[in-house]
Design a protein around this motif. Structure first.
Motif, short mmCIF file in Angstrom:
data_model
loop_
_atom_site.label_atom_id
_atom_site.label_comp_id
_atom_site.label_asym_id
_atom_site.label_seq_id
_atom_site.Cartn_x
_atom_site.Cartn_y
_atom_site.Cartn_z
N ILE A 4 0.86 -1.18 0.00
CA ILE A 4 0.00 0.00 0.00
C ILE A 4 0.89 1.23 0.00
O ILE A 4 1.70 1.43 0.90
CB ILE A 4 -0.93 0.02 1.23
N PHE A 5 0.76 2.05 -1.03
CA PHE A 5 1.57 3.25 -1.16
C PHE A 5 0.80 4.52 -0.80
O PHE A 5 1.38 5.56 -0.54
CB PHE A 5 2.10 3.38 -2.60
N GLU A 6 -0.52 4.41 -0.77
CA GLU A 6 -1.32 5.60 -0.48
C GLU A 6 -2.61 5.19 0.22
O GLU A 6 -3.30 4.27 -0.22
CB GLU A 6 -1.65 6.37 -1.76
N LYS A 7 -2.93 5.89 1.31
CA LYS A 7 -4.17 5.65 2.04
C LYS A 7 -5.08 6.86 1.88
O LYS A 7 -4.68 7.99 2.12
CB LYS A 7 -3.87 5.39 3.52
N VAL A 8 -6.33 6.57 1.49
CA VAL A 8 -7.30 7.63 1.19
C VAL A 8 -8.52 7.43 2.09
O VAL A 8 -9.03 6.32 2.25
CB VAL A 8 -7.73 7.58 -0.29
N LEU A 9 -8.98 8.53 2.68
CA LEU A 9 -10.17 8.50 3.54
C LEU A 9 -11.33 9.20 2.83
O LEU A 9 -11.18 10.33 2.34
CB LEU A 9 -9.88 9.21 4.87
N PHE A 10 -12.49 8.52 2.77
CA PHE A 10 -13.70 9.11 2.19
C PHE A 10 -14.66 9.49 3.31
O PHE A 10 -14.98 8.67 4.18
CB PHE A 10 -14.38 8.13 1.24
N LEU A 11 -15.13 10.74 3.29
CA LEU A 11 -16.07 11.26 4.28
C LEU A 11 -17.34 11.73 3.58
O LEU A 11 -17.38 11.85 2.35
CB LEU A 11 -15.44 12.42 5.06
N GLY A 12 -18.35 12.05 4.38
CA GLY A 12 -19.60 12.55 3.81
C GLY A 12 -20.80 11.78 4.36
O GLY A 12 -20.67 10.91 5.22
N ASP A 13 -21.98 12.08 3.83
CA ASP A 13 -23.20 11.42 4.27
C ASP A 13 -23.21 9.96 3.84
O ASP A 13 -22.59 9.59 2.85
CB ASP A 13 -24.43 12.14 3.71
N ALA A 14 -23.96 9.15 4.56
CA ALA A 14 -23.96 7.71 4.34
C ALA A 14 -24.49 7.33 2.95
O ALA A 14 -23.90 6.48 2.27
CB ALA A 14 -24.79 7.01 5.42
N VAL A 15 -25.59 7.93 2.53
CA VAL A 15 -26.23 7.51 1.27
C VAL A 15 -25.31 7.67 0.07
O VAL A 15 -25.13 6.72 -0.70
CB VAL A 15 -27.56 8.25 1.06
N PRO A 16 -24.72 8.84 -0.16
CA PRO A 16 -23.81 8.95 -1.31
C PRO A 16 -22.59 8.04 -1.20
O PRO A 16 -22.09 7.55 -2.21
CB PRO A 16 -23.41 10.42 -1.32
N LYS A 17 -22.12 7.79 0.03
CA LYS A 17 -20.99 6.88 0.19
C LYS A 17 -21.38 5.46 -0.21
O LYS A 17 -20.62 4.76 -0.86
CB LYS A 17 -20.47 6.93 1.63
N ILE A 18 -22.57 5.04 0.19
CA ILE A 18 -23.06 3.71 -0.17
C ILE A 18 -23.22 3.60 -1.68
O ILE A 18 -22.81 2.61 -2.30
CB ILE A 18 -24.39 3.40 0.55
N ASN A 19 -23.82 4.62 -2.28
CA ASN A 19 -24.02 4.61 -3.74
C ASN A 19 -22.69 4.59 -4.49
O ASN A 19 -22.54 3.90 -5.51
CB ASN A 19 -24.85 5.82 -4.17
N PHE A 20 -21.73 5.33 -3.98
CA PHE A 20 -20.40 5.38 -4.59
C PHE A 20 -19.75 3.99 -4.55
O PHE A 20 -19.19 3.52 -5.55
CB PHE A 20 -19.53 6.40 -3.86
N ILE A 21 -19.82 3.32 -3.40
CA ILE A 21 -19.23 1.98 -3.27
C ILE A 21 -19.93 1.00 -4.22
O ILE A 21 -19.29 0.17 -4.86
CB ILE A 21 -19.32 1.49 -1.81
N CYS A 22 -21.25 1.11 -4.32
CA CYS A 22 -22.00 0.22 -5.22
C CYS A 22 -21.58 0.41 -6.67
O CYS A 22 -21.64 -0.53 -7.47
CB CYS A 22 -23.50 0.45 -5.06
N ASP A 23 -21.15 1.63 -7.02
CA ASP A 23 -20.67 1.86 -8.38
C ASP A 23 -19.44 1.01 -8.69
O ASP A 23 -19.16 0.72 -9.86
CB ASP A 23 -20.27 3.34 -8.57
N LEU A 24 -18.69 0.63 -7.66
CA LEU A 24 -17.39 -0.02 -7.85
C LEU A 24 -17.45 -1.53 -7.79
O LEU A 24 -16.42 -2.19 -7.96
CB LEU A 24 -16.40 0.49 -6.79
N ILE A 25 -18.63 -2.12 -7.55
CA ILE A 25 -18.73 -3.57 -7.39
C ILE A 25 -19.78 -4.16 -8.32
O ILE A 25 -20.60 -3.45 -8.89
CB ILE A 25 -19.03 -3.96 -5.92
N SER A 26 -19.74 -5.48 -8.46
CA SER A 26 -20.66 -6.17 -9.37
C SER A 26 -22.09 -6.14 -8.83
O SER A 26 -22.33 -5.89 -7.65
CB SER A 26 -20.20 -7.62 -9.56
#
Length: 381
Positions: A3-25
């Motif tokens: 691991i060369f870079e660690k990134v933290l995502f913040l914000g409201d739960a709903v957009p975070k959930i939707n964002f993660i769903c964009d990245l998976i099958s």
């Protein structure tokens, strides 16, 4: 995985959930939404070669996604956990439509406190990611559609924050990015935080080292000949013992028997030698699956070895019944033993070397093609 870079995502739960769903099958989306509705502290995302992977350990969900770049770890918090700026390289705040200042201002106070407490700053950037959820539709009668608002959001928020952040440390770190689909991930993560530039410059340096290695590849001090010194049995006179009458007695094809004896004794060792040469040169520039690459190299070498030493141009002759006739016909009349040994030495001295060189040269060409546009993009930032 390094691991060369660690990134933290913040914000409201709903957009975070939707964002993660964009990245998976699609299959994993169902499972993820079930899991996220039970107590969960955070989601950690890594790169993977398949479309996506999903695991859970107590209150942490682990996700592998083909959209996450190699060497990057993304943490998405789902509880009000404390985070510190000495752990993460960058922080990204998801700002969903409508893009207002209110939700971001709440985070801004936490950021100010964090930066004040942790003077040894690791974070290289704090980004606001304007997130477009395509389930949302523009409402009839609105003066601007969602896409227009999305396009103007970075400029608008930067303008609103300019006076409020004047002279603050966060102002130097703050950047704005637009997300429409997973293809934007790389540009959002590496757009102008310096990591892509550093990685590109390092890759160019390694590429130059590859070119330098290939220029002297066949020289006595090059990688091939230098490593061959540790495999002297591949070029020694001991090979002559393979063609003794006792080893081929009773066979129906002398040349085929020579090949079988040679491969039994040396094929695995040849592959081992070739893989060492190849890996020592290609590893510094490799960002693909090196193990699979080397397996393909080995398959190619085994096929090449059998092809080159089969010698189809020579007639198939069964082994004579006794040693005297073997020496008379095979050794003296046709010189099959000498011809085979010459081809075996030639395979190690030149054929194999040229084969590995050709593959490395093609890798150099492809890397040069790949790095060209990236270098231009970085330089034009």
């Amino acid at each position: 995985m390094d691991i060369f870079e660690k990134v933290l995502f913040l914000g409201d739960a709903v957009p975070k959930i939707n964002f993660i769903c964009d990245l998976i099958s699609e299959t994993h989306k169902v499972q993820f939404r079930d899991w996220i509705n039970t107590p969960c502290r955070k989601v950690i995302l890594h790169s993977c070669e398949c479309s996506s992977l999903l695991e859970r350990t107590q209150d942490i969900i682990w996700i592998g996604s083909q959209w996450i770049p190699q060497g990057v770890e993304i943490t998405v918090l789902f509880e009000n956990l404390n985070w510190t700026s000495d752990i993460y390289d960058q922080v990204i705040f998801i700002q969903p439509y409508p893009f207002t200042l209110n939700s971001f201002n709440q985070e801004l106070e936490k950021i100010r406190t964090n930066l004040f407490v942790h003077s040894r700053l690791k974070i290289t950037s704090y980004k606001v990611m304007f997130y477009r959820d395509f389930m949302q539709q523009s409402v009839a009668g609105e003066s601007d559609d969602i896409e227009s608002v999305l396009q103007n959001a970075p400029t608008q928020l930067e303008k609103e924050l300019k006076k409020e952040l004047d002279g603050e440390m966060i102002a130097k770190l703050l950047q704005y990015r637009i997300y429409r689909d997973p293809q934007n991930i790389i540009s959002i993560l590496h757009g102008s935080n310096g990591l892509l530039r550093a990685t590109t410059e390092l890759s160019i340096e390694h590429l130059q080292n590859l070119k330098d290695s290939l220029e002297i590849f066949s020289e006595d001090y090059g990688e091939y000949q230098s490593r061959l010194l540790y495999y002297q049995d591949l070029t020694s006179e001991n090979l002559n013992s393979l063609t003794r009458f006792e080893n081929v007695k009773g066979c129906s094809d002398v040349l085929q028997r020579y090949l079988e004896l040679y491969c039994d004794a040396y094929e695995d060792k040849i592959c081992c030698f070739a893989k060492e040469v190849y890996e020592s040169i290609i590893r510094p520039v490799c960002f693909w699956n090196l193990e699979r690459d080397i397996n393909n190299l080995e398959i190619g070498i085994r096929e090449l070895l059998h092809k080159e030493l089969t010698m189809k141009s020579l007639n198939s002759i069964p082994c004579p019944p006794d040693k005297m006739k073997y020496n008379q016909i095979i050794r003296n009349q046709y010189a099959y033993d000498t011809t085979f040994l010459q081809e075996a030495h030639k395979f190690i001295k030149s054929t194999l070397m040229e084969y590995i060189y050709k593959i490395l040269k093609e890798k150099e060409r492809l890397l040069s093609v790949c790095l060209g546009p990236i270098k231009s993009m970085v330089n034009n930032e």
